[in-house]
Design an enzyme around this catalytic site. Structure first.
Site, PDB file in Angstrom:
ATOM      1  N   ASP A  11       0.865  -1.177   0.000  1.00  0.00           N
ATOM      2  CA  ASP A  11       0.000   0.000   0.000  1.00  0.00           C
ATOM      3  C   ASP A  11       0.902   1.228   0.000  1.00  0.00           C
ATOM      4  O   ASP A  11       2.110   1.131   0.255  1.00  0.00           O
ATOM      5  CB  ASP A  11      -0.893  -0.005   1.250  1.00  0.00           C
ATOM      6  CG  ASP A  11      -1.785   1.238   1.305  1.00  0.00           C
ATOM      7  OD1 ASP A  11      -2.468   1.528   0.308  1.00  0.00           O
ATOM      8  OD2 ASP A  11      -1.784   1.941   2.342  1.00  0.00           O
ATOM      9  N   SER A  12       0.287   2.391  -0.218  1.00  0.00           N
ATOM     10  CA  SER A  12       1.057   3.628  -0.172  1.00  0.00           C
ATOM     11  C   SER A  12       1.511   3.938   1.260  1.00  0.00           C
ATOM     12  O   SER A  12       2.375   4.783   1.452  1.00  0.00           O
ATOM     13  CB  SER A  12       0.193   4.778  -0.684  1.00  0.00           C
ATOM     14  OG  SER A  12      -1.022   4.825   0.041  1.00  0.00           O
ATOM     15  N   TYR A  43      -0.489   8.463  -2.467  1.00  0.00           N
ATOM     16  CA  TYR A  43      -0.537   8.164  -3.896  1.00  0.00           C
ATOM     17  C   TYR A  43      -1.750   8.858  -4.539  1.00  0.00           C
ATOM     18  O   TYR A  43      -1.760   9.084  -5.735  1.00  0.00           O
ATOM     19  CB  TYR A  43      -0.678   6.656  -4.125  1.00  0.00           C
ATOM     20  CG  TYR A  43       0.586   5.839  -3.942  1.00  0.00           C
ATOM     21  CD1 TYR A  43       1.747   6.371  -3.379  1.00  0.00           C
ATOM     22  CD2 TYR A  43       0.613   4.506  -4.349  1.00  0.00           C
ATOM     23  CE1 TYR A  43       2.882   5.585  -3.226  1.00  0.00           C
ATOM     24  CE2 TYR A  43       1.739   3.723  -4.205  1.00  0.00           C
ATOM     25  CZ  TYR A  43       2.873   4.265  -3.638  1.00  0.00           C
ATOM     26  OH  TYR A  43       4.007   3.483  -3.487  1.00  0.00           O
ATOM     27  N   GLY A  44      -2.750   9.144  -3.728  1.00  0.00           N
ATOM     28  CA  GLY A  44      -4.046   9.612  -4.242  1.00  0.00           C
ATOM     29  C   GLY A  44      -4.025  10.970  -4.903  1.00  0.00           C
ATOM     30  O   GLY A  44      -5.013  11.385  -5.512  1.00  0.00           O
ATOM     31  N   CYS A  74      -3.809  -0.873  -2.091  1.00  0.00           N
ATOM     32  CA  CYS A  74      -4.097   0.539  -2.326  1.00  0.00           C
ATOM     33  C   CYS A  74      -5.069   0.686  -3.505  1.00  0.00           C
ATOM     34  O   CYS A  74      -4.793   0.195  -4.610  1.00  0.00           O
ATOM     35  CB  CYS A  74      -2.775   1.239  -2.645  1.00  0.00           C
ATOM     36  SG  CYS A  74      -2.960   2.980  -2.985  1.00  0.00           S
ATOM     37  N   ASN A  75      -6.173   1.360  -3.270  1.00  0.00           N
ATOM     38  CA  ASN A  75      -7.159   1.554  -4.338  1.00  0.00           C
ATOM     39  C   ASN A  75      -6.580   2.391  -5.469  1.00  0.00           C
ATOM     40  O   ASN A  75      -6.854   2.153  -6.648  1.00  0.00           O
ATOM     41  CB  ASN A  75      -8.403   2.257  -3.803  1.00  0.00           C
ATOM     42  CG  ASN A  75      -9.271   1.342  -2.957  1.00  0.00           C
ATOM     43  OD1 ASN A  75     -10.336   0.935  -3.378  1.00  0.00           O
ATOM     44  ND2 ASN A  75      -8.800   0.996  -1.769  1.00  0.00           N
ATOM     45  N   THR A  76      -5.769   3.391  -5.116  1.00  0.00           N
ATOM     46  CA  THR A  76      -5.187   4.255  -6.133  1.00  0.00           C
ATOM     47  C   THR A  76      -4.219   3.464  -7.017  1.00  0.00           C
ATOM     48  O   THR A  76      -4.289   3.534  -8.250  1.00  0.00           O
ATOM     49  CB  THR A  76      -4.455   5.441  -5.471  1.00  0.00           C
ATOM     50  OG1 THR A  76      -5.367   6.108  -4.597  1.00  0.00           O
ATOM     51  CG2 THR A  76      -3.934   6.419  -6.487  1.00  0.00           C
ATOM     52  N   GLU A 153      -6.077   9.336   9.579  1.00  0.00           N
ATOM     53  CA  GLU A 153      -4.706   9.234  10.099  1.00  0.00           C
ATOM     54  C   GLU A 153      -4.556  10.028  11.390  1.00  0.00           C
ATOM     55  O   GLU A 153      -3.726   9.718  12.239  1.00  0.00           O
ATOM     56  CB  GLU A 153      -3.692   9.651   9.029  1.00  0.00           C
ATOM     57  CG  GLU A 153      -3.786   8.697   7.844  1.00  0.00           C
ATOM     58  CD  GLU A 153      -2.536   8.556   7.018  1.00  0.00           C
ATOM     59  OE1 GLU A 153      -1.600   9.336   7.190  1.00  0.00           O
ATOM     60  OE2 GLU A 153      -2.514   7.634   6.172  1.00  0.00           O
ATOM     61  N   CYS A 185     -11.336   3.231  -0.862  1.00  0.00           N
ATOM     62  CA  CYS A 185     -10.044   3.731  -0.379  1.00  0.00           C
ATOM     63  C   CYS A 185      -9.731   2.961   0.898  1.00  0.00           C
ATOM     64  O   CYS A 185     -10.642   2.666   1.686  1.00  0.00           O
ATOM     65  CB  CYS A 185     -10.144   5.227  -0.093  1.00  0.00           C
ATOM     66  SG  CYS A 185      -8.673   5.919   0.687  1.00  0.00           S
ATOM     67  N   THR A 186      -8.440   2.658   1.074  1.00  0.00           N
ATOM     68  CA  THR A 186      -8.025   1.852   2.224  1.00  0.00           C
ATOM     69  C   THR A 186      -8.523   2.393   3.566  1.00  0.00           C
ATOM     70  O   THR A 186      -8.784   1.632   4.488  1.00  0.00           O
ATOM     71  CB  THR A 186      -6.486   1.798   2.278  1.00  0.00           C
ATOM     72  OG1 THR A 186      -5.978   3.131   2.071  1.00  0.00           O
ATOM     73  CG2 THR A 186      -5.926   0.865   1.235  1.00  0.00           C
ATOM     74  N   HIS A 187      -8.608   3.720   3.663  1.00  0.00           N
ATOM     75  CA  HIS A 187      -8.902   4.328   4.962  1.00  0.00           C
ATOM     76  C   HIS A 187     -10.391   4.338   5.326  1.00  0.00           C
ATOM     77  O   HIS A 187     -10.750   4.480   6.489  1.00  0.00           O
ATOM     78  CB  HIS A 187      -8.413   5.775   4.987  1.00  0.00           C
ATOM     79  CG  HIS A 187      -6.924   5.924   4.971  1.00  0.00           C
ATOM     80  ND1 HIS A 187      -6.136   5.390   3.968  1.00  0.00           N
ATOM     81  CD2 HIS A 187      -6.077   6.552   5.831  1.00  0.00           C
ATOM     82  CE1 HIS A 187      -4.865   5.680   4.218  1.00  0.00           C
ATOM     83  NE2 HIS A 187      -4.809   6.388   5.340  1.00  0.00           N
TER      84      HIS A 187
HETATM   85  N1  DGL Z   1      -4.070   3.927   0.005  1.00  0.00           N
HETATM   86  C1  DGL Z   1      -4.716   4.970  -0.755  1.00  0.00           C
HETATM   87  C2  DGL Z   1      -5.943   4.404  -1.473  1.00  0.00           C
HETATM   88  O1  DGL Z   1      -6.505   3.407  -1.086  1.00  0.00           O
HETATM   89  C3  DGL Z   1      -5.111   6.136   0.141  1.00  0.00           C
HETATM   90  C4  DGL Z   1      -3.949   6.963   0.653  1.00  0.00           C
HETATM   91  C5  DGL Z   1      -3.125   7.616  -0.444  1.00  0.00           C
HETATM   92  O2  DGL Z   1      -3.617   8.583  -1.079  1.00  0.00           O
HETATM   93  O3  DGL Z   1      -2.043   7.145  -0.696  1.00  0.00           O
HETATM   94  O4  DGL Z   1      -6.353   4.960  -2.468  1.00  0.00           O
END
Ligand code: DGL
Length: 265
Positions: A11-12, A43-44, A74-76, A153, A185-187
């Site tokens: 993940d990012s 990453y987003g 990571c979704n991005t 976060e 998104c992961t969060h």
């Molecule tokens: N992990 C990223 C996602 O799921 C979210 C955090 C980021 O922007 O890196 O898209």
């Protein structure tokens, strides 16, 4: 048949631990190597080229750990880089988009689905394409919700400001009268309560982390790659920046403490 090699997840940063948590739940016998690219998060907000380049490097790191499957948590990175990764590496690689899209298409009764994600995920159109491929009649309404990442976060999971931000973001999704909403998104699974509160009980929330864990189990099972029965899997955490912030936040994401995270040399 069994295979003792670990499952790799990247993940990012810390967010992909929502995916690691679900994989640990469904696959208790597997070793997991998690890599969080904390030096280069987020990453987003980055371009496809940059996210893809980072993702290739992350998979190269996991390959050094001899993983049998790579999960792009990571979704991005899944939205922007998964196709390229699949062409570059021979190890099976899965992302969160397709499993989330499948679950959303199965859940919707009204054929109106919403998707939330980072701005990069949303502008890639990846979730829309994946959902429409499964259900061409499904209309998909999308919404970038970038402020959710720093709120999570910060640990502000159910503060008035978080509820206010959610109410603002979710206006177009409510107006579209969706019955299913993908937390892309992961969060976002950590904001489930707030999001459900704003959307109301009639909207089904799809957790992409849970869906990709099922996909990981199915792939390993079908290929005879599960670890030997009765083994207790171990977790190994690696990060690209100084580990202490990751370790502190990991507790919130995993609901338990982790002993250590290493920074590869
Ligand atoms: N992990 C990223 C996602 O799921 C979210 C955090 C980021 O922007 O890196 O898209």
């Amino acid at each position: 048949m069994s295979d003792g090699r670990p499952v790799g997840i990247f993940d990012s940063g810390v967010g992909g631990l929502t995916v690691a948590k679900q994989i640990r739940k469904l696959l208790p016998g597997e070793d997991i190597v998690y890599f969080g690219d904390t030096a280069r998060v987020p990453y987003g907000t980055k371009s496809k080229e940059t996210v893809t380049r980072f993702s290739v490097e992350n998979v190269e790191f996991l390959m050094e750990k001899d993983v049998k499957l790579v999960v792009v948590a990571c979704n991005t990175a899944s939205s922007l880089g998964l196709d390229f990764l699949k062409r570059c590496f021979r190890v099976p690689i899965i992302g969160v988009i397709e499993p989330g899209a499948r679950a959303a298409a199965a859940a919707t009764r009204t054929k109106r689905v919403g998707v939330m994600g980072t701005n990069a995920t949303i502008s890639s159109g990846a979730y829309e394409r994946a959902i429409r491929k499964i259900g061409p009649k499904i209309s998909v309404v999308v919404r970038g919700c970038p402020l959710f990442v720093p709120l999570v976060e910060e640990g502000w999971l159910n503060k008035p400001v978080t509820r206010q931000v959610a109410s603002e973001y979710l206006v177009p999704l409510k107006a579209a009268r969706i019955d299913t909403l993908v937390m892309g998104c992961t969060h976002y699974p950590l904001l489930k309560e707030v999001i459900q509160g704003v959307m109301g009980p009639g909207v089904t929330l799809v957790d992409s982390a849970k869906e990709v864990a099922k996909e990981a189990r199915n792939i390993l099972d079908a290929a005879g790659l599960l670890n030997a029965p009765g083994r207790k899997g171990k977790d190994f955490f690696y990060v690209s920046d100084e580990p202490s912030r990751f370790i502190r936040m990991a507790e919130r994401f995993l609901g338990k403490k982790i002993k250590c995270a290493r920074r590869p040399v």
